[in-house]
Design a protein around this motif. Structure first.
Motif, PDB file in Angstrom:
ATOM      1  N   SER A  20      74.113  10.492  -8.516  1.00 22.00           N
ATOM      2  CA  SER A  20      74.494  10.738  -7.220  1.00 22.00           C
ATOM      3  C   SER A  20      75.486  11.876  -7.128  1.00 22.00           C
ATOM      4  O   SER A  20      76.047  12.195  -7.790  1.00 22.00           O
ATOM      5  CB  SER A  20      75.165   9.411  -6.781  1.00 22.00           C
ATOM      6  N   ASP A  21      75.573  12.223  -5.547  1.00 22.10           N
ATOM      7  CA  ASP A  21      76.504  13.442  -5.566  1.00 22.10           C
ATOM      8  C   ASP A  21      78.017  13.075  -5.891  1.00 22.10           C
ATOM      9  O   ASP A  21      78.699  13.663  -6.621  1.00 22.10           O
ATOM     10  CB  ASP A  21      76.796  13.560  -3.830  1.00 22.10           C
ATOM     11  N   GLU A  22      78.359  11.729  -5.706  1.00 20.93           N
ATOM     12  CA  GLU A  22      79.562  11.229  -6.258  1.00 20.93           C
ATOM     13  C   GLU A  22      79.756  11.308  -7.618  1.00 20.93           C
ATOM     14  O   GLU A  22      80.747  11.864  -7.960  1.00 20.93           O
ATOM     15  CB  GLU A  22      79.682   9.795  -5.925  1.00 20.93           C
ATOM     16  N   ASP A  23      78.835  10.930  -8.492  1.00 24.06           N
ATOM     17  CA  ASP A  23      78.737  11.198  -9.946  1.00 24.06           C
ATOM     18  C   ASP A  23      78.688  12.530 -10.461  1.00 24.06           C
ATOM     19  O   ASP A  23      79.566  12.978 -11.231  1.00 24.06           O
ATOM     20  CB  ASP A  23      77.692  10.348 -10.688  1.00 24.06           C
ATOM     21  N   LYS A  24      78.079  13.465  -9.350  1.00 25.22           N
ATOM     22  CA  LYS A  24      77.966  14.754 -10.098  1.00 25.22           C
ATOM     23  C   LYS A  24      79.201  15.477  -9.868  1.00 25.22           C
ATOM     24  O   LYS A  24      79.735  16.151 -10.703  1.00 25.22           O
ATOM     25  CB  LYS A  24      77.177  15.611  -9.139  1.00 25.22           C
ATOM     26  N   LYS A  25      79.938  14.955  -8.698  1.00 24.11           N
ATOM     27  CA  LYS A  25      81.347  15.594  -8.417  1.00 24.11           C
ATOM     28  C   LYS A  25      82.339  15.117  -9.519  1.00 24.11           C
ATOM     29  O   LYS A  25      83.181  15.691  -9.948  1.00 24.11           O
ATOM     30  CB  LYS A  25      81.863  15.216  -6.881  1.00 24.11           C
ATOM     31  N   LEU A  26      82.203  13.755  -9.884  1.00 23.17           N
ATOM     32  CA  LEU A  26      83.155  13.144 -10.940  1.00 23.17           C
ATOM     33  C   LEU A  26      82.763  14.055 -12.188  1.00 23.17           C
ATOM     34  O   LEU A  26      83.855  14.229 -13.047  1.00 23.17           O
ATOM     35  CB  LEU A  26      82.522  11.687 -10.912  1.00 23.17           C
ATOM     36  N   VAL A  27      81.940  14.328 -12.637  1.00 24.15           N
ATOM     37  CA  VAL A  27      81.552  15.010 -13.899  1.00 24.15           C
ATOM     38  C   VAL A  27      81.942  16.548 -13.899  1.00 24.15           C
ATOM     39  O   VAL A  27      82.671  16.977 -14.720  1.00 24.15           O
ATOM     40  CB  VAL A  27      79.866  15.097 -14.321  1.00 24.15           C
TER      41      VAL A  27
END
Ligand code: 6CS
Length: 342
Positions: free
Chosen positions: A253-260
């Motif tokens: 998800s975009d949220e997880d991409k940002k997290l990574v």
């Protein structure tokens, strides 16, 4: 409805909502796998655990870190990442150079500056590092998340070396990319490509007479015990890279991409602090542990004799990588000029 029963109903609804959210979170919570090339407490291990800390503190995901040897050699963990068995891998260009020829740029001697501040600024700002390399890694199914320096390269040999002629008839272990072999041939030695797991034994049995690595690794891997003459040639920095399987990353998800991405930035900031002064501390430990160790720091004139051999390696790099390598090299040099002029 009495206010008491209204309260009970509300409490019931919020308990249900809480349970539903928790369930959704635990359903979305993943356990990611990350492998690197080093031992407990080494630079790549510190980076991996800072990355893990950020991921776990800022999400419901967890991260399992595998160290050197737990899943095989460097090439094995790269294969497992490309196959999607691992989500993240830290592999150094010294090995990736056989998969992505342009990654060998780090082995053109005397291309990188020698002082740490300039090197770090270069990694932060370079277009070649932050824009060109991600495209090259993407072609191999990898999402490049961070390139970072580990330390200045130091050569260890069976006797002190001060000029190229001293390397004659010496087999020097190199990581398994063809350009690094060209560098040591240009330096007058006989390059011997080996995976990491074979280096200590080969030095101990005199199958090889030397190798190159940053000081922290010479200390942590005990290389000074079997290769005690340290030579500071100032010809380069050990660079490494951390990446994800691209299909896995693209599916986040975009949220997880940002997290990574944020976790990789966080680990980068921490690693810069970690490597500051690390070489000096490691050298002190080596000297404390061994009376046999010698330290040779080449003077400017001695360095010139090695530096004079660099252009032939640069030519080989262009020969091996064609137009794409030429463009990368130009960008790399432009980026270096930019940081050096600041
Ligand atoms: O020389 C090597 O192969 C190893 N050197 C370092 C600093 N990290 C991992 C790599 O495998």
């Amino acid at each position: 409805m009495s206010s008491m029963s209204k309260f009970k109903k509300l409490a019931g609804i919020s308990a249900f909502a809480f349970a539903a959210v928790s369930m959704a979170n635990s359903v979305n919570a993943a356990n990611w796998r990350y492998a690197h090339e080093e031992y407990e407490g080494d630079v790549q291990d510190v980076f991996a655990h800072d990355f893990k800390e950020y991921i776990e503190d800022n999400s419901d995901h967890s991260l399992q870190v595998y160290r050197f040897g737990e899943l095989g050699e460097s090439d094995d963990i790269m294969e497992q990442t490309q196959a999607g068995i691992l989500n993240f891998v830290n592999q150094s260009p010294g090995f990736t150079g056989s998969l992505i020829p342009e990654a060998q740029i780090f082995f053109i001697p005397y291309l990188m500056p020698t002082d740490m501040e300039t090197v770090i600024e270069f990694f932060r700002t370079s277009e070649a590092i932050n824009e060109d390399f991600p495209k090259l890694y993407a072609e191999k199914g990898l999402e490049l998340l961070q390139m970072y320096p580990e330390g200045e390269m130091v050569v260890t040999v069976d006797e002190p070396v001060t000029e190229p002629a001293d390397f004659n008839n010496k087999k020097i272990r190199v990581m398994t990319n063809p350009l690094l072999s060209e560098t040591y041939s240009a330096f007058g030695a006989t390059p011997t490509p080996l995976p990491w797991g074979e280096v200590y034994g080969a030095l101990q049995t005199n199958m090889i007479q030397g190798q190159e690595n940053p000081i922290f690794w010479i200390e942590s891997g005990g290389l000074y015990e079997v290769s005690p003459n340290l030579v500071f040639t100032k010809h380069g920095w050990f660079t490494t890279a951390m990446m994800a399987n691209k299909d896995f990353y693209d599916g986040l998800s975009d949220e997880d991409k940002k997290l990574v991405q944020d976790a990789a930035d966080y680990a980068f900031e921490k690693i810069i602090v970690h490597i500051d002064g690390l070489a000096e501390k490691s050298l002190a430990k080596i000297k404390e542990a061994s009376d046999e160790v010698t330290v040779t720091r080449l003077n400017d004139e001695q360095i010139e004799a090695f530096k004079a051999r660099a252009p032939q390696v640069e030519e080989k790099f262009i020969e091996m990588t064609g137009e794409s390598g030429k463009e990368l090299l130009n960008q790399f040099k432009e980026d270096l000029k930019e940081v050096q002029s600041n």
